[in-house]
Design a protein around this motif. Structure first.
Motif, PDB file in Angstrom:
ATOM      1  N   MET A   1       3.801 -10.241 -13.334  1.00 30.68           N
ATOM      2  CA  MET A   1       3.813  -8.992 -14.080  1.00 30.68           C
ATOM      3  C   MET A   1       3.534  -7.831 -13.138  1.00 30.68           C
ATOM      4  SD  MET A   1       1.436  -7.864 -17.215  1.00 30.68           S
ATOM      5  CE  MET A   1       0.052  -8.214 -16.182  1.00 30.68           C
ATOM      6  N   ASP A   2       4.376  -6.822 -13.188  1.00 25.51           N
ATOM      7  CA  ASP A   2       4.246  -5.691 -12.278  1.00 25.51           C
ATOM      8  C   ASP A   2       3.489  -4.534 -12.893  1.00 25.51           C
ATOM      9  OD1 ASP A   2       5.641  -6.844 -10.186  1.00 25.51           O
ATOM     10  OD2 ASP A   2       7.568  -6.288 -11.064  1.00 25.51           O
ATOM     11  N   ALA A   3       3.647  -4.331 -14.191  1.00 26.94           N
ATOM     12  CA  ALA A   3       3.103  -3.111 -14.791  1.00 26.94           C
ATOM     13  C   ALA A   3       2.861  -3.303 -16.277  1.00 26.94           C
ATOM     14  CB  ALA A   3       4.084  -1.961 -14.579  1.00 26.94           C
ATOM     15  N   CYS A   4       1.962  -2.491 -16.806  1.00 26.19           N
ATOM     16  CA  CYS A   4       1.670  -2.510 -18.235  1.00 26.19           C
ATOM     17  C   CYS A   4       1.980  -1.146 -18.833  1.00 26.19           C
ATOM     18  CB  CYS A   4       0.186  -2.755 -18.494  1.00 26.19           C
ATOM     19  SG  CYS A   4      -0.511  -4.067 -17.541  1.00 26.19           S
TER      20      CYS A   4
ATOM     21  N   MET B   1       7.537  -0.468  -8.768  1.00 24.08           N
ATOM     22  CA  MET B   1       7.508  -0.562  -7.305  1.00 24.08           C
ATOM     23  C   MET B   1       6.456   0.390  -6.727  1.00 24.08           C
ATOM     24  SD  MET B   1      10.824  -0.187  -4.822  1.00 24.08           S
ATOM     25  CE  MET B   1      11.108   1.565  -5.036  1.00 24.08           C
ATOM     26  N   ALA B   2       6.427   1.618  -7.225  1.00 25.04           N
ATOM     27  CA  ALA B   2       5.455   2.594  -6.725  1.00 25.04           C
ATOM     28  C   ALA B   2       4.026   2.150  -7.041  1.00 25.04           C
ATOM     29  CB  ALA B   2       5.739   3.963  -7.334  1.00 25.04           C
ATOM     30  N   LEU B   3       3.833   1.527  -8.206  1.00 23.47           N
ATOM     31  CA  LEU B   3       2.505   1.003  -8.561  1.00 23.47           C
ATOM     32  C   LEU B   3       2.117  -0.138  -7.623  1.00 23.47           C
ATOM     33  CD1 LEU B   3       2.883   0.973 -12.457  1.00 23.47           C
ATOM     34  CD2 LEU B   3       1.185   2.313 -11.195  1.00 23.47           C
ATOM     35  N   SER B   4       3.069  -1.018  -7.360  1.00 23.69           N
ATOM     36  CA  SER B   4       2.735  -2.183  -6.528  1.00 23.69           C
ATOM     37  C   SER B   4       2.490  -1.783  -5.076  1.00 23.69           C
ATOM     38  CB  SER B   4       3.841  -3.235  -6.610  1.00 23.69           C
ATOM     39  OG  SER B   4       5.003  -2.774  -5.964  1.00 23.69           O
ATOM     40  N   LEU B   5       3.118  -0.697  -4.644  1.00 20.96           N
ATOM     41  CA  LEU B   5       2.902  -0.215  -3.263  1.00 20.96           C
ATOM     42  C   LEU B   5       1.638   0.636  -3.141  1.00 20.96           C
ATOM     43  CD1 LEU B   5       6.568   0.781  -2.310  1.00 20.96           C
ATOM     44  CD2 LEU B   5       5.184  -0.986  -1.192  1.00 20.96           C
ATOM     45  N   GLY B   6       1.019   0.916  -4.276  1.00 22.40           N
ATOM     46  CA  GLY B   6      -0.182   1.755  -4.246  1.00 22.40           C
ATOM     47  C   GLY B   6       0.116   3.225  -4.087  1.00 22.40           C
ATOM     48  N   ARG B   7       1.389   3.627  -4.267  1.00 22.69           N
ATOM     49  CA  ARG B   7       1.713   5.055  -4.180  1.00 22.69           C
ATOM     50  C   ARG B   7       1.079   5.823  -5.341  1.00 22.69           C
ATOM     51  NH1 ARG B   7       5.169   6.562  -0.402  1.00 22.69           N
ATOM     52  NH2 ARG B   7       6.683   5.101   0.446  1.00 22.69           N
ATOM     53  N   ILE B   8       0.933   5.150  -6.490  1.00 20.44           N
ATOM     54  CA  ILE B   8       0.387   5.792  -7.691  1.00 20.44           C
ATOM     55  C   ILE B   8      -0.479   4.792  -8.457  1.00 20.44           C
ATOM     56  CG2 ILE B   8       2.206   7.504  -8.042  1.00 20.44           C
ATOM     57  CD1 ILE B   8       3.567   5.542  -9.960  1.00 20.44           C
TER      58      ILE B   8
ATOM     59  N   PHE C   1      14.039   2.677   1.274  1.00 19.56           N
ATOM     60  CA  PHE C   1      13.025   2.092   2.163  1.00 19.56           C
ATOM     61  C   PHE C   1      12.055   1.222   1.344  1.00 19.56           C
ATOM     62  CE2 PHE C   1       8.729   3.148   4.082  1.00 19.56           C
ATOM     63  CZ  PHE C   1       8.848   2.384   5.227  1.00 19.56           C
ATOM     64  N   ASP C   2      11.598   1.755   0.210  1.00 14.06           N
ATOM     65  CA  ASP C   2      10.678   1.002  -0.648  1.00 14.06           C
ATOM     66  C   ASP C   2      11.359  -0.227  -1.252  1.00 14.06           C
ATOM     67  OD1 ASP C   2       8.578   2.706  -0.143  1.00 14.06           O
ATOM     68  OD2 ASP C   2       8.683   3.774  -2.055  1.00 14.06           O
ATOM     69  N   LEU C   3      12.628  -0.082  -1.662  1.00 19.84           N
ATOM     70  CA  LEU C   3      13.350  -1.220  -2.250  1.00 19.84           C
ATOM     71  C   LEU C   3      13.454  -2.373  -1.257  1.00 19.84           C
ATOM     72  CD1 LEU C   3      16.257   0.655  -4.107  1.00 19.84           C
ATOM     73  CD2 LEU C   3      14.489  -0.736  -5.191  1.00 19.84           C
ATOM     74  N   ILE C   4      13.604  -2.034   0.011  1.00 16.77           N
ATOM     75  CA  ILE C   4      13.722  -3.088   1.024  1.00 16.77           C
ATOM     76  C   ILE C   4      12.362  -3.677   1.361  1.00 16.77           C
ATOM     77  CG2 ILE C   4      14.264  -3.487   3.469  1.00 16.77           C
ATOM     78  CD1 ILE C   4      16.720  -1.671   3.042  1.00 16.77           C
ATOM     79  N   ARG C   5      11.367  -2.839   1.534  1.00 15.55           N
ATOM     80  CA  ARG C   5      10.087  -3.413   1.983  1.00 15.55           C
ATOM     81  C   ARG C   5       9.342  -4.149   0.876  1.00 15.55           C
ATOM     82  NH1 ARG C   5       5.333   0.431   2.569  1.00 15.55           N
ATOM     83  NH2 ARG C   5       5.692   2.075   1.074  1.00 15.55           N
ATOM     84  N   THR C   6       9.738  -3.918  -0.392  1.00 12.35           N
ATOM     85  CA  THR C   6       9.153  -4.729  -1.465  1.00 12.35           C
ATOM     86  C   THR C   6       9.984  -5.985  -1.741  1.00 12.35           C
ATOM     87  OG1 THR C   6      10.333  -3.393  -3.112  1.00 12.35           O
ATOM     88  CG2 THR C   6       8.047  -2.789  -2.651  1.00 12.35           C
TER      89      THR C   6
END
Lengths: 383, 396
Positions: free
Chosen positions: A3-6, A172-179, B164-169
Motif C-alpha cells: 500500500m502506497d497511500a491512504c 510516488m511523492a509520498l514514498s520519496l518523502g517529498r511530501i 527522474f522520479d518514475l525511474i528511481r522508484t
C-alpha cells in the motif's frame, strides 16, 4: 499487497450539487439501475439534462473568486471540503504538502473571453487578469495561495484519466518523502465551445437538442473531486482515520490512432492488469466503470474486462456516469468517492475489500486504480 | 537528446549555435506595430527546419506544437539507440511539459468561428495539450503512462523531474521526457499587456534589462535507468542527479521578492542529489531578463550558494539567444546545458556585457571553455511554480 497511500479526506461538486453528501445522496436508490445495464447509458438521452453544477451551490462569492475560471471555483470548493474533512491545515505543514491539480479542458471559458478581445478588438487591450487565468497552472496556483501550500505543485492535463495519474504521482511523492500530504483535485467545466466541439468530434451527445442530430455519445457534465492523501506512516503517526487505501495504479495507452479509442480496449486491459498485479480479477468486488455511453469507448471497456476471462462477468460493474454525466478529469474522482461511500455503507455485497476504478480517454490513454475502500479495511491494511 | 528552437533544428547544430552565441530573436514583419507591445520573437524559421510541415506520419491538420515536438522526439529516440517499439512498451512512459499545447490550432479555429462564423472541427483535434502525446505514443509504440504537465514556464522541468522520479522508484525503465511550446498571439498579447516583453534584445542580469522575448521550441531527453542502459550497452550523454520543486503560494504572475520558493527548490534538488553547493560548477539560470525575475533569482542563488561563491560560480541564461520558450524552456535548457558541458564550454548570455551586469555574480557573457561537469538548471513559472534540476555531463 503493498500500500502506497491512504485517503483521509474527500470533497466533491457535481451536477447533483455541492458536497460529497449531494453526490452520494441518491446512490443507494440508483445503484441497481447503474449496475443493471452498465454499457447502455441512456439516462440523459433526449431529455434536457445539462450536466451543469447548479449556480445556487457556488458559495465562494467574493469578487476575486467570481472572476476565477469556473473550473477553478469548482476545484476550490472541493478542496475546501476535503481539507475540512481531513482536519489538515496546509499552512501549518509548511512545504510538506503538495498539490496535484488535474483537468482535461482547463479554463476554456476564460480563454474564449480573452480571445474575443484579441480577435474582435486589439491585442493591446486584452485583460492581464484573463491572461493569467488562461493557463492550466492557474488552478494549482490559486489553491496554493488560498491554503498556503508551499510544496510541489503538479498541473496534470491527462485527458479523462488525470486523477488516476495524479494519484500515482502523489503516491510516488509520498514514498520519496517529498511530501507528507497530497491535495488532489480534478476539475472540468462545461462551456459552449467545449460542448459544441465534443459534439462535432462525435464524442458527446447533443444533449437537449430536439433534432437529435447526434444519437450516440456521452452526456457532457462538469464537476470537481478532491482527495487528501497521506502515507501509511503519517496516517499512523498523526492518528488519521483512513477512508481508503491505494493498492495499485496502472496505466495503458493503445498507441494507435490519434483521438480514437481502440475498440478492443488494449489500453484499459493493460492498465487494469497493472493495477491488480496480474490476470485475476477475483480480488475485486466491484468495478466502477469509465463507461459513459459512447459506443466505442464503452465497447473498449467491455472488451478489456472480458479479457480477464469468464469469471470477470460475476464482478458487479457500476456506471456512475449514468447519474452524473461525463465530467472528464473529475469523473474518476467522483467514482472513487462513490465507491468509498458504497463500501462504508455496504451498498454492494462484497466478498473482498477491493474496488477497481477505471478511466478511459478518447485519445487512447487509460488508467485503473485498485482501492481498498472503507475505514475498517484501510485501517486493517495499515496495521 | 533532441531539440529544435530558433537557432537550431537539432542538437548538434544547437551546440554550435550556443558556442557561437547565435541569436534567434527577430522582428516580426507581418504584424501591425500599433497593435502589439513588442514585435520581437524567437520563432523557428523554415530555413533551419524545412521539415516542419513535411512529416508524413502526421495528419495535415496537426498542430505546430505536434510537428516541432515530433522532430525533437524522433531525434532523441534515434540518438538513444532504443531499437524498436518493443523496447518502448508498458515499462516506458512519456512525460511532456507544455503551457499551450495545440494553441496554434485553437487560435486558428477560434478566429474562424468568432470572426467568420465558420466551424472547422479539424482545428480542434490537436487543441488539447494531451493530443500531442497521442501522436507521440503512436509514433513510438509506448504503451505505458502518458503524462502531460502544464505548470507554466516550469512545465518541462517538472516533466523531467517526474521522469527522474518514475525511474528511481522503479515504476519505469525508460521515460522520454521533454517539452514543447509554440509562439502564439495569445501569449504574445498576454505577456505584452503584463509589461514583460522587451522591444529589443534580451539582457538577463543586466542593469539595462527590459524584459523577455517569447520563443518557441521542443526538446526531449530519453531518461533510462542505469540498469536498463547498461543491459543494452547504451552510451549515456549525462546523468540526472537531483530534482526539486516548490510553490510560492504568493502571487499568480510575480515571484516572491525574497526568492523563498526558488531557494527551496534549489536546496531540494541539492538534497535529492546528495550534493553540496560546492558540487555545482555551472548554473543555467531561468534568467528571463524581467526586473523581478532576475533580482529574485539572484537573491535565491545567493541564499543557496553564498555571496562569495556567487562571484566565481558561472551563471548564464540561454534565453538571451532562444527567447523564453515557456513550457519547453526547462527541457531545452537541460539539453543546452548537457550539450555545452559535453563539448567543453559554457553557453553565453549574449546581449549582456560584463560591464552591464547588475549583480555580484559571474555572468558568462561570452562562451567560455570549461571542464565543468555538474550543472544546475532553474525554471520558475506563473502560479508560483519553481523547479530545479541537477545534471552531470558524460564528460565526467
Amino acid at each position: 499487497m503493498k500500500m502506497d497511500a491512504c485517503i483521509v479526506g474527500l470533497g466533491a461538486v457535481s451536477p447533483m450539487g455541492a458536497g460529497v453528501s449531494a453526490l452520494t445522496r441518491d446512490l443507494e436508490n440508483r445503484l441497481p439501475e447503474l449496475i443493471a445495464s452498465p454499457f447502455s447509458c441512456s439516462t440523459h438521452e433526449g431529455d434536457d439534462w445539462s450536466g451543469s453544477v447548479p449556480d445556487s451551490v457556488f458559495e465562494l462569492d467574493n469578487a476575486k473568486l467570481k472572476r476565477m475560471p469556473r473550473c477553478n471555483r469548482l476545484a476550490l470548493m472541493a478542496v475546501d471540503e476535503a481539507l475540512s474533512h481531513s482536519g489538515i491545515k496546509p499552512s501549518d505543514e509548511s512545504a510538506s504538502v503538495g498539490i496535484f491539480y488535474c483537468t482535461d479542458h482547463g479554463p476554456e471559458s476564460q480563454t474564449c473571453r480573452f480571445l474575443d478581445t484579441l480577435f474582435l478588438k486589439t491585442p493591446r487591450l486584452v485583460s492581464p487578469l484573463l491572461f493569467q487565468n488562461t493557463t492550466f497552472a492557474a488552478g494549482a496556483g490559486e489553491i496554493s495561495m488560498r491554503h498556503g501550500v508551499q510544496g510541489p505543485s503538479y498541473s496534470v492535463v491527462n485527458g479523462f484519466q488525470g486523477m488516476l495519474t495524479a494519484i500515482d504521482l502523489a503516491s510516488m511523492a509520498l514514498s520519496l518523502g517529498r511530501i507528507n500530504y497530497a491535495i488532489l483535485v480534478a476539475t472540468d467545466e462545461l462551456n459552449t465551445l467545449q460542448q459544441q466541439s465534443l459534439v462535432s468530434m462525435g464524442l458527446a451527445r447533443d444533449v437537449g437538442a430536439s433534432s437529435g442530430k447526434v444519437a450516440h455519445g456521452f452526456a457532457p457534465a462538469e464537476g470537481a473531486a478532491a482527495l487528501i492523501l497521506t502515507s501509511p506512516a503519517t496516517c499512523r503517526a498523526r492518528h488519521h482515520k483512513p477512508l481508503a487505501s491505494i493498492i495499485g495504479v496502472g496505466h495503458g495507452h493503445d498507441a494507435m490512432r490519434h483521438r480514437r479509442t481502440d475498440p478492443e480496449g488494449t489500453a484499459l486491459a493493460l492498465a487494469m492488469r497493472a493495477a491488480v498485479g496480474g490476470e485475476d480479477l477475483s480480488c475485486v468486488s466491484s468495478i466502477w466503470l469509465a463507461a459513459n455511453g459512447h459506443p466505442v469507448m464503452d465497447e473498449a471497456e467491455r472488451c478489456a474486462i472480458d479479457s480477464f476471462g469468464a469469471a470477470s462477468g460475476n464482478v458487479p460493474r457500476v456506471a456512475l456516469k449514468h447519474l452524473v454525466g461525463e465530467s472528464h478529469a473529475a469523473a474518476p474522482g467522483l467514482q472513487i468517492i462513490s465507491s468509498i461511500h458504497s463500501a462504508v455503507n455496504g451498498l454492494i455485497p462484497e466478498s473482498t475489500p477491493f474496488s477497481l476504478i477505471n478511466a478511459l480517454s478518447p485519445g487512447g490513454g487509460a488508467a485503473s486504480l485498485l482501492l481498498a475502500a472503507g475505514p475498517d479495511r484501510a485501517d486493517a491494511l495499515i496495521d | 537528446m533532441g531539440a529544435i528552437c530558433s537557432i537550431a533544428a537539432h542538437t548538434q547544430a544547437l551546440g554550435q549555435a550556443l558556442r557561437n552565441g547565435d541569436s534567434g530573436i527577430r522582428t516580426l514583419s507581418d504584424r501591425d506595430p500599433s497593435q502589439y507591445h513588442s514585435l520581437q520573437a524567437a520563432t523557428v524559421p523554415n530555413a533551419i527546419a524545412p521539415r516542419i510541415n513535411a512529416d508524413n506520419l502526421l495528419p495535415e491538420w496537426s498542430d505546430r506544437a505536434t510537428r516541432l515536438g515530433s522532430m525533437a522526439f524522433d531525434e532523441a529516440i534515434a540518438q538513444s539507440g532504443l531499437p524498436s517499439a518493443r523496447e518502448l512498451s508498458s515499462r516506458s512512459a512519456l512525460s511532456v511539459g507544455t503551457t499551450l499545447g495545440g494553441m496554434c490550432s485553437g487560435l486558428r479555429f477560434y478566429e474562424d468561428w468568432i470572426k467568420r462564423d465558420v466551424w472547422r472541427t479539424r482545428w480542434l483535434r490537436d487543441f488539447s495539450p494531451y493530443a500531442m502525446n497521442d501522436h507521440l505514443m503512436a509514433r513510438s509504440g509506448i504503451t505505458g503512462m502518458s503524462l502531460v504537465l502544464s505548470s507554466a514556464c516550469a512545465a518541462s522541468a517538472h516533466a523531467l523531474g517526474t521522469a527522474f522520479d518514475l525511474i528511481r522508484t522503479g515504476r519505469c525503465d525508460v521515460v522520454i521526457a521533454g517539452g514543447v511550446d509554440t509562439f502564439t498571439d495569445l501569449t504574445h498579447a498576454g505577456f505584452g499587456v503584463l509589461g514583460l516583453l522587451s522591444q529589443s534584445d534580451v539582457k538577463p542580469f543586466s542593469r539595462e534589462r527590459t524584459g523577455l522575448v517569447l520563443g518557441e521550441a521542443a526538446a526531449f531527453l530519453v531518461l533510462e535507468s542505469e540498469h536498463h542502459a547498461l543491459s543494452r550497452d547504451a552510451e549515456p550523454l549525462g546523468e540526472m542527479l537531483g530534482f526539486g520543486m516548490t510553490s510560492d503560494a504568493f502571487h499568480m504572475t510575480s515571484p516572491e521578492a525574497d526568492g523563498r520558493g526558488a531557494t527551496e527548490a534549489m536546496r531540494m534538488a541539492l538534497a535529492c542529489a546528495e550534493a553540496t553547493p560546492d558540487d555545482i560548477v555551472y548554473i543555467n539560470a531561468h534568467g528571463t531578463a524581467t526586473q523581478k525575475n532576475d533580482a529574485t533569482e539572484v537573491l535565491a542563488m545567493e541564499a543557496v550558494f553564498g555571496l562569495d561563491r556567487m562571484e566565481s560560480l558561472p551563471v548564464s541564461s540561454t534565453k538571451s539567444m532562444v527567447g523564453h520558450t515557456l513550457g519547453a524552456a526547462g527541457a531545452l535548457e537541460a539539453v543546452a546545458s548537457l550539450v555545452s558541458l559535453n563539448e567543453g564550454f559554457l553557453p553565453p548570455t549574449i546581449s549582456t556585457t560584463a560591464e552591464d551586469v547588475e549583480f555580484n555574480l559571474d555572468c558568462v557573457t561570452a562562451s567560455r571553455t570549461s571542464s565543468a561537469t555538474v550543472a544546475m538548471s532553474n525554471s520558475f513559472g506563473f502560479g508560483g511554480n519553481n523547479a530545479s534540476l541537477i545534471f552531470r555531463a558524460s564528460a565526467s
